[in-house]
Design an enzyme around this catalytic site. Structure first.
Site, PDB file in Angstrom:
ATOM      1  N   GLN A 159      27.461  43.511  34.428  1.00 49.43           N
ATOM      2  CA  GLN A 159      28.556  42.660  33.941  1.00 49.43           C
ATOM      3  C   GLN A 159      28.261  41.997  32.591  1.00 49.43           C
ATOM      4  O   GLN A 159      29.043  41.164  32.140  1.00 49.43           O
ATOM      5  CB  GLN A 159      28.865  41.571  34.982  1.00 49.43           C
ATOM      6  CG  GLN A 159      29.414  42.099  36.300  1.00 49.43           C
ATOM      7  CD  GLN A 159      30.812  42.710  36.164  1.00 49.43           C
ATOM      8  OE1 GLN A 159      31.498  42.526  35.151  1.00 49.43           O
ATOM      9  NE2 GLN A 159      31.241  43.443  37.167  1.00 49.43           N
ATOM     10  N   SER A 176      26.508  49.969  33.747  1.00 55.80           N
ATOM     11  CA  SER A 176      27.647  50.747  34.231  1.00 55.80           C
ATOM     12  C   SER A 176      28.666  50.877  33.106  1.00 55.80           C
ATOM     13  O   SER A 176      29.173  49.874  32.609  1.00 55.80           O
ATOM     14  CB  SER A 176      28.280  50.042  35.434  1.00 55.80           C
ATOM     15  OG  SER A 176      29.434  50.731  35.840  1.00 55.80           O
ATOM     16  N   CYS A 294      37.754  42.026  53.287  1.00 55.68           N
ATOM     17  CA  CYS A 294      38.618  42.005  54.470  1.00 55.68           C
ATOM     18  C   CYS A 294      38.005  42.882  55.549  1.00 55.68           C
ATOM     19  O   CYS A 294      37.705  44.038  55.305  1.00 55.68           O
ATOM     20  CB  CYS A 294      40.007  42.540  54.134  1.00 55.68           C
ATOM     21  SG  CYS A 294      40.882  41.462  53.014  1.00 55.68           S
TER      22      CYS A 294
HETATM   23  N1  PLP Z   1      26.559  46.111  40.051  1.00 53.22           N
HETATM   24  C1  PLP Z   1      27.468  45.199  39.672  1.00 53.22           C
HETATM   25  C2  PLP Z   1      27.007  43.829  39.269  1.00 53.22           C
HETATM   26  C3  PLP Z   1      28.826  45.508  39.630  1.00 53.22           C
HETATM   27  O1  PLP Z   1      29.721  44.583  39.268  1.00 53.22           O
HETATM   28  C4  PLP Z   1      29.225  46.825  39.997  1.00 53.22           C
HETATM   29  C5  PLP Z   1      30.661  47.176  39.969  1.00 53.22           C
HETATM   30  O2  PLP Z   1      31.376  46.994  40.898  1.00 53.22           O
HETATM   31  C6  PLP Z   1      28.249  47.744  40.376  1.00 53.22           C
HETATM   32  C7  PLP Z   1      26.932  47.353  40.394  1.00 53.22           C
HETATM   33  C8  PLP Z   1      28.601  49.170  40.755  1.00 53.22           C
HETATM   34  O3  PLP Z   1      28.890  49.889  39.590  1.00 53.22           O
HETATM   35  P1  PLP Z   1      29.307  51.420  39.597  1.00 53.22           P
HETATM   36  O4  PLP Z   1      30.780  51.435  39.878  1.00 53.22           O
HETATM   37  O5  PLP Z   1      29.010  51.926  38.222  1.00 53.22           O
HETATM   38  O6  PLP Z   1      28.500  52.116  40.639  1.00 53.22           O
END
Ligand code: PLP
Length: 343
Positions: A159, A176, A294
């Site tokens: 993030q 990511s 949920c």
């Molecule tokens: N780690 C964090 C902090 C995330 O916000 C996310 C996204 O949802 C992920 C991992 C997973 O990412 P990816 O969709 O690339 O597997």
């Protein structure tokens, strides 16, 4: 639709799309020896350099994956890891033990500052910025503690890019692509020189034997282009404007007293459950997420909010480069209308 869910996924940047398009229509296997194959290999290498430059990392330490989940799994599925209680589920599942946070979602470091507290662990895994609350972890302090204890530090920085500068002192860093304007289904694991995590996917020689499987060339190229396009950070002005309006409506901000990334606010209202507010806002044309999971139709506060001792559920508003002042004002007005209907 007003999109205020950038922490879930961001729109593909036009520059990333433009970079990807040529690679979608050609036979491009970077491990083929012919001209198109070599061109694909060069494109992947260029993207590796772009991601390295964004992260302040050596390009040899950048390994492309299918996303943050795979990068996290590669590091954490071996050994015994202490992970923070507010991690993304793809990290949480590998935790042998959990590091607590305070009511603001800030990591409680004193328990691991004690001599011997990290004995028996392979390492510690903590996210740079929390995806629900936006709270930033004290990575430099953690790095000092893990180094002193002789254990590894893994940081899920998914993030951070585009929100705050990405200069992370860690042994492993997860990225990511779709969180910063690149395509979905691509990510990277950054590895400190001298370390080689055991491959998760074995077989072919791709990624120097560390990650078998033909590259998603268009995806990797798009991630590189998005990384190269990141300039500066999001200004907190719009987030703060929205947050103040929501507080005026009776909202309670999760982690509001902590240092946070500038695009995120996670707000609970006593009068309405987060899941219901998300649905009502969807009907109002505002896309946000609940900080709740949920199960069997009954909304439960998320593990992040529970770890913080936050009472009730909360809605996450996450802004991006395309968000305007008019949009946050419309979103706040929509929340006001929904709240009026439930009283
Ligand atoms: N780690 C964090 C902090 C995330 O916000 C996310 C996204 O949802 C992920 C991992 C997973 O990412 P990816 O969709 O690339 O597997």
């Amino acid at each position: 639709m007003i999109y205020l869910d950038y922490n879930a996924t961001t729109p593909l940047r036009p520059v990333a799309l433009a970079a990807m398009l040529p690679w979608l229509g050609v036979p491009a296997n970077p491990f083929s020896q012919h001209t198109p194959g070599r061109a694909a290999a060069a494109a992947v290498d260029r993207a590796r350099g772009q991601v390295a430059a964004m992260a302040g990392w050596r390009r040899e330490g950048v390994y492309f994956t299918s996303g943050a989940t795979e990068a996290n799994t590669t590091v954490l599925s071996r050994g015994r890891w202490l992970v923070s209680a507010v991690e993304h589920p793809s990290v949480l599942v590998w935790g042998a033990d959990f590091l607590a946070v305070d009511v603001e979602g800030q990591l409680l470091l004193p328990p691991i500052a004690v001599a011997g507290a990290l004995d028996g662990y392979t390492g510690v895994s903590v996210m740079l910025a929390n995806n629900e609350t936006g709270v930033i972890a004290p990575i430099a302090e953690l790095a000092a503690l893990t180094r002193r204890a002789g254990v590894l530090l893994h940081v899920d920085a998914s993030q951070a890019p585009g929100r705050i500068p990405l200069l992370v002192d860690a042994d492993f860093v997860t990225l990511s692509s779709h969180k910063f304007g690149g395509p979905q289904g691509v990510g990277a694991l950054l590895v400190r020189p001298g370390l080689t995590p055991e491959p998760l996917l074995r077989g072919g020689p791709q990624e120097r034997g560390q990650r078998a499987g033909t590259h998603n060339v268009a995806g990797v190229v798009g991630m590189g282009a998005a990384a190269a396009a990141i300039s500066g950070t999001v200004h907190p002005y719009l987030r703060d404007r929205l947050e103040h309006a929501l507080i005026d409506l009776g909202g309670r901000v999760a982690g509001g007293g902590a240092e946070r990334i500038p695009n995120t606010t996670c707000v609970g209202f006593d009068r309405i459950d987060a899941a219901d507010l998300v649905m009502a806002l969807d009907l109002e044309g505002v896309a946000v997420s609940a900080g709740s999971a949920c199960s069997s139709g009954s909304p439960e506060p998320s593990h992040v909010l529970r770890a913080m001792g936050f009472s009730g559920s909360a809605v996450r508003f996450s802004l991006g480069a395309g968000t305007t002042e008019a949009e946050v004002d419309i979103a706040a007005a929509a929340v006001g209308r929904v709240l009026q209907r439930v009283t």
